[in-house]
Design a protein around this motif. Sequence first.
Motif, PDB file in Angstrom:
ATOM      1  N   MET A   1      51.691  22.894  17.145  1.00  0.00           N
ATOM      2  CA  MET A   1      51.182  21.863  16.689  1.00  0.00           C
ATOM      3  C   MET A   1      49.836  22.924  16.128  1.00  0.00           C
ATOM      4  O   MET A   1      49.593  24.007  16.810  1.00  0.00           O
ATOM      5  N   LYS A   2      49.424  22.910  15.259  1.00  0.00           N
ATOM      6  CA  LYS A   2      47.939  23.473  14.323  1.00  0.00           C
ATOM      7  C   LYS A   2      47.236  23.931  15.071  1.00  0.00           C
ATOM      8  O   LYS A   2      47.167  25.231  15.173  1.00  0.00           O
ATOM      9  N   ASN A   3      46.619  23.462  16.297  1.00  0.00           N
ATOM     10  CA  ASN A   3      45.594  24.483  17.072  1.00  0.00           C
ATOM     11  C   ASN A   3      46.043  24.884  18.870  1.00  0.00           C
ATOM     12  O   ASN A   3      45.397  25.288  19.354  1.00  0.00           O
ATOM     13  N   GLU A   4      46.994  24.736  19.052  1.00  0.00           N
ATOM     14  CA  GLU A   4      47.991  25.659  19.562  1.00  0.00           C
ATOM     15  C   GLU A   4      47.493  26.544  20.203  1.00  0.00           C
ATOM     16  O   GLU A   4      47.328  26.722  21.989  1.00  0.00           O
ATOM     17  N   ALA A   5      47.719  27.178  19.871  1.00  0.00           N
ATOM     18  CA  ALA A   5      47.468  28.917  19.815  1.00  0.00           C
ATOM     19  C   ALA A   5      45.609  29.021  20.512  1.00  0.00           C
ATOM     20  O   ALA A   5      45.922  29.313  21.424  1.00  0.00           O
ATOM     21  N   SER A   6      44.891  28.709  19.593  1.00  0.00           N
ATOM     22  CA  SER A   6      43.421  28.566  20.217  1.00  0.00           C
ATOM     23  C   SER A   6      43.273  27.807  21.588  1.00  0.00           C
ATOM     24  O   SER A   6      42.996  28.412  22.866  1.00  0.00           O
ATOM     25  N   ILE A   7      44.541  26.380  21.930  1.00  0.00           N
ATOM     26  CA  ILE A   7      43.805  26.261  23.149  1.00  0.00           C
ATOM     27  C   ILE A   7      44.256  27.120  23.848  1.00  0.00           C
ATOM     28  O   ILE A   7      43.605  26.676  25.296  1.00  0.00           O
ATOM     29  N   GLN A   8      45.491  27.838  23.875  1.00  0.00           N
ATOM     30  CA  GLN A   8      46.303  28.353  24.964  1.00  0.00           C
ATOM     31  C   GLN A   8      45.332  29.753  24.896  1.00  0.00           C
ATOM     32  O   GLN A   8      45.002  30.300  26.459  1.00  0.00           O
ATOM     33  N   VAL A   9      44.816  30.465  24.108  1.00  0.00           N
ATOM     34  CA  VAL A   9      43.700  31.147  24.052  1.00  0.00           C
ATOM     35  C   VAL A   9      43.049  30.929  25.255  1.00  0.00           C
ATOM     36  O   VAL A   9      42.235  31.984  25.856  1.00  0.00           O
ATOM     37  N   LYS A  10      42.006  29.481  24.694  1.00  0.00           N
ATOM     38  CA  LYS A  10      41.009  29.264  25.319  1.00  0.00           C
ATOM     39  C   LYS A  10      41.111  29.664  26.737  1.00  0.00           C
ATOM     40  O   LYS A  10      40.522  29.278  28.159  1.00  0.00           O
ATOM     41  N   ALA A  11      42.640  28.871  27.142  1.00  0.00           N
ATOM     42  CA  ALA A  11      42.917  28.724  28.789  1.00  0.00           C
ATOM     43  C   ALA A  11      43.035  29.708  29.473  1.00  0.00           C
ATOM     44  O   ALA A  11      42.493  29.328  30.481  1.00  0.00           O
ATOM     45  N   ALA A  12      43.791  30.299  28.413  1.00  0.00           N
ATOM     46  CA  ALA A  12      44.002  31.186  29.285  1.00  0.00           C
ATOM     47  C   ALA A  12      43.213  32.433  30.067  1.00  0.00           C
ATOM     48  O   ALA A  12      42.918  32.821  30.801  1.00  0.00           O
ATOM     49  N   ALA A  13      42.033  32.202  29.215  1.00  0.00           N
ATOM     50  CA  ALA A  13      40.544  33.126  29.561  1.00  0.00           C
ATOM     51  C   ALA A  13      40.087  32.328  30.445  1.00  0.00           C
ATOM     52  O   ALA A  13      38.785  32.592  31.477  1.00  0.00           O
ATOM     53  N   SER A 100      52.115  15.241  14.667  1.00  0.00           N
ATOM     54  CA  SER A 100      51.036  15.993  13.953  1.00  0.00           C
ATOM     55  C   SER A 100      49.650  16.164  14.234  1.00  0.00           C
ATOM     56  O   SER A 100      48.911  17.075  14.297  1.00  0.00           O
ATOM     57  N   TRP A 101      49.653  14.761  13.411  1.00  0.00           N
ATOM     58  CA  TRP A 101      48.122  14.514  13.510  1.00  0.00           C
ATOM     59  C   TRP A 101      47.756  14.110  15.044  1.00  0.00           C
ATOM     60  O   TRP A 101      46.817  14.007  15.265  1.00  0.00           O
ATOM     61  N   LEU A 102      48.820  14.364  15.732  1.00  0.00           N
ATOM     62  CA  LEU A 102      48.087  13.951  17.393  1.00  0.00           C
ATOM     63  C   LEU A 102      47.217  15.467  17.901  1.00  0.00           C
ATOM     64  O   LEU A 102      46.018  14.958  18.617  1.00  0.00           O
ATOM     65  N   SER A 103      47.469  16.204  17.021  1.00  0.00           N
ATOM     66  CA  SER A 103      46.368  17.662  17.143  1.00  0.00           C
ATOM     67  C   SER A 103      45.069  17.030  17.323  1.00  0.00           C
ATOM     68  O   SER A 103      44.352  18.083  17.604  1.00  0.00           O
ATOM     69  N   GLU A 104      44.981  16.220  16.202  1.00  0.00           N
ATOM     70  CA  GLU A 104      43.034  15.954  15.687  1.00  0.00           C
ATOM     71  C   GLU A 104      42.613  14.876  16.998  1.00  0.00           C
ATOM     72  O   GLU A 104      41.833  14.937  17.385  1.00  0.00           O
ATOM     73  N   TYR A 105      43.239  15.335  17.936  1.00  0.00           N
ATOM     74  CA  TYR A 105      42.932  14.431  19.177  1.00  0.00           C
ATOM     75  C   TYR A 105      43.453  14.436  20.732  1.00  0.00           C
ATOM     76  O   TYR A 105      42.702  14.995  21.619  1.00  0.00           O
ATOM     77  N   TRP A 106      44.138  16.090  20.347  1.00  0.00           N
ATOM     78  CA  TRP A 106      44.076  16.935  21.687  1.00  0.00           C
ATOM     79  C   TRP A 106      43.782  18.062  22.113  1.00  0.00           C
ATOM     80  O   TRP A 106      42.789  18.532  21.312  1.00  0.00           O
ATOM     81  N   TRP A 107      42.433  17.662  23.550  1.00  0.00           N
ATOM     82  CA  TRP A 107      42.059  18.147  23.925  1.00  0.00           C
ATOM     83  C   TRP A 107      40.741  18.735  22.777  1.00  0.00           C
ATOM     84  O   TRP A 107      39.699  19.576  22.749  1.00  0.00           O
ATOM     85  N   GLN A 108      40.222  17.295  22.100  1.00  0.00           N
ATOM     86  CA  GLN A 108      39.460  17.243  21.897  1.00  0.00           C
ATOM     87  C   GLN A 108      38.106  16.477  22.553  1.00  0.00           C
ATOM     88  O   GLN A 108      36.937  16.643  22.599  1.00  0.00           O
ATOM     89  N   ALA A 109      37.933  15.501  23.832  1.00  0.00           N
ATOM     90  CA  ALA A 109      37.621  15.047  24.267  1.00  0.00           C
ATOM     91  C   ALA A 109      37.317  15.723  25.745  1.00  0.00           C
ATOM     92  O   ALA A 109      36.155  15.410  26.049  1.00  0.00           O
ATOM     93  N   VAL A 110      38.040  16.547  26.179  1.00  0.00           N
ATOM     94  CA  VAL A 110      37.966  17.497  27.100  1.00  0.00           C
ATOM     95  C   VAL A 110      38.340  18.960  26.916  1.00  0.00           C
ATOM     96  O   VAL A 110      39.574  18.940  25.795  1.00  0.00           O
TER      97      VAL A 110
END
Lengths: 405, 250
Positions: A1-13, A100-110
């Motif tokens: 997923m295209k923004n997976e890395a940034s989600i993981q980084v944010k979460a890890a912090a 793949s388009w689900l990334s547009e919604y994934w972690w977007q409202a929370v």
Amino acid sequence: MKNEASIQVKAAAAVDKKAALGEDIDFSAFTNKSTEKAYLTDLNQLSDEQQADLAGIGIEVKEEARAATYMQLDHSIVHCNTVNKDVEMLDIEDALKKYSWLSEYWWQAVEPDVDKYAARTALQQNHGYFIRVKAGAKINYPVQTCMYIGQAGVVQNVHNVIIVEEGAELHVITGCATDPKVDKGMHIGISEYYVKKGGKLTFTMIHRWGDGVAVRPRTGVIVEEEGLYISNYICMHSVHDLQMYPTTRLVGKGAVSRINSILVAPPGSHMDVGGRAILEAPETKAEIIARTLSTGGVVINRGHLLGQAADSKAHLECHGLLLSDKGIIHAVPELEARTANAELSHEAAVGKIAPEEIEYLMARGLNEEEAVATIVRGFLNVNIEGLPDALMKEIDSAIQEFSLA
Amino acid sequence: MLKLENLSVAVNGRQILHDVNLHIKPGEVHVLFGPNGTGKSTLIGAIMGFARYKITDGKIYFNGQEITNLSVDERARRGLGVMIQRPPTLRGLSVREIVHICGKNDVDVELLADKTNMLEFLDRGVNDGFSGGEIKRSELLQLMAQQPDLLMLDEPESGVDIENIAVVGEAANYILERGSKKKGKSIKKCRTNRHKSGLIITHTGHILEYVPADMAHVMYNGTLSCSGNPQEMLSCIHQKGYEECINCAE
């Protein structure tokens, strides 16, 4: 997923980031290890006791008059069955692979780094459901989902996404419970719901967790133009520590949200439940209505209306009834207008039952206990569309039980 | 049917009623006149057994049995029914539901609602946003279902427009079983067949145009100062005010 890395980084912090509200839960008291549970082709394979438990939280075990059914037991999806072809229901992990388009919604409202509970789910998620209704489809029967804790001490980290496409209509009934034999557990649920232009989502959630269960749902809802989001939340049974503060953003002109909550806190329960509606677009409307009752537990009932756009209109109502001197009801209504054209109002009242009301009904022939039960039943009587009969009976008997306590 | 013996009542530690004696026989309707704040509502509240009215002395008998220390619901079950002036609002309880409660689920709610012009209010919360007249009609609708043997009404005409006073009066007569004029029965026989009784507080006396009363009393400073023919007393009060009563009481 295209923004997976940034989600993981944010979460890890944010793994140690305490939540803005609620007691900090120590994860070390729980386990993330859960045995894999067998798939059930039919929910009647559950024990009689579990089936009765499910009926009490609005789940139709026979799946009659249901468009689809999802059940997760601890970390395992034990049932996932779709009847109506206009509804798509998948394990969220499969949906992420499929679309793949689900990334547009994934972690977007929370946000994944909003607190340690969201971060934990982003980093070590255990399934969750994906529900999508195709544009224009009006689903006659509700979709039902069930999150169930069956193993003592387990933490359930789930992430759910619902997408109601343009002009579509859907009712989801979610029942969450703990096996009556399990005395301890934790549930973290990330829920992101998207109601597209002209769509309608009714979301009814019933919680029945138990004395030793900590619960931290994190919910974000985004409603587009002329969309309607109705949420009914019912928690009438004991829970050790529940804190949630779902946020609904009305981003399209004329979008509407209605949030109803019925909370009953028995002794030993701590419920910090609120809701925020952000009116971001013109002519949006929001309503938050809560009825809280304490028979000895603690209820903190929050509500926040944020009017940001012209001609937005919102009302907040929290009424609390204290049936025991040992209980606490703390209502925290907030109104925040950021434009001169927003019309925000609130009504809050917390107290015990007025003796005049009891005597009034006694003068009509009811004894004192019956009069109290009648008043309590009336107090909690927020009209909720489409509740299953079994659940209505459950609510009635819970009211009876609490008002006689 | 109702007998008060030397009844004294206090509210919040203050003595309101002193040594009240009253006897209402089966089939009789009594009215209670008196200036504001003189204890009329206290009397009805004490007869019904509401907690804020503390009986400091005396006894209440109903149908020959003492009820002085019975609970409100026990009095209701024995046949006492009351319409207070300002009933509470019960939001989540519909008028339909409370009428069922009053009628112990054996009542034709629609029929009674029709008689009291309350059909369109049946699914609203009890007294929720009701006008003065609507409250009275709602109360009488409940009492019609409850069918008490002793009907106590506290100012049934206050806040009611002229058109609705007739509705209120008819409802009261229905409960008192005075509405049915059966052919072939002598007036005497009609009277002897009556067994429902009433105690009505009124300021204006308008209700008496619809509900004939047998006896009137004037309450002044917490005592029943005089009793007599309702119409005569009403015209006397209209002419001379309550000053005459002060003389009586003294």
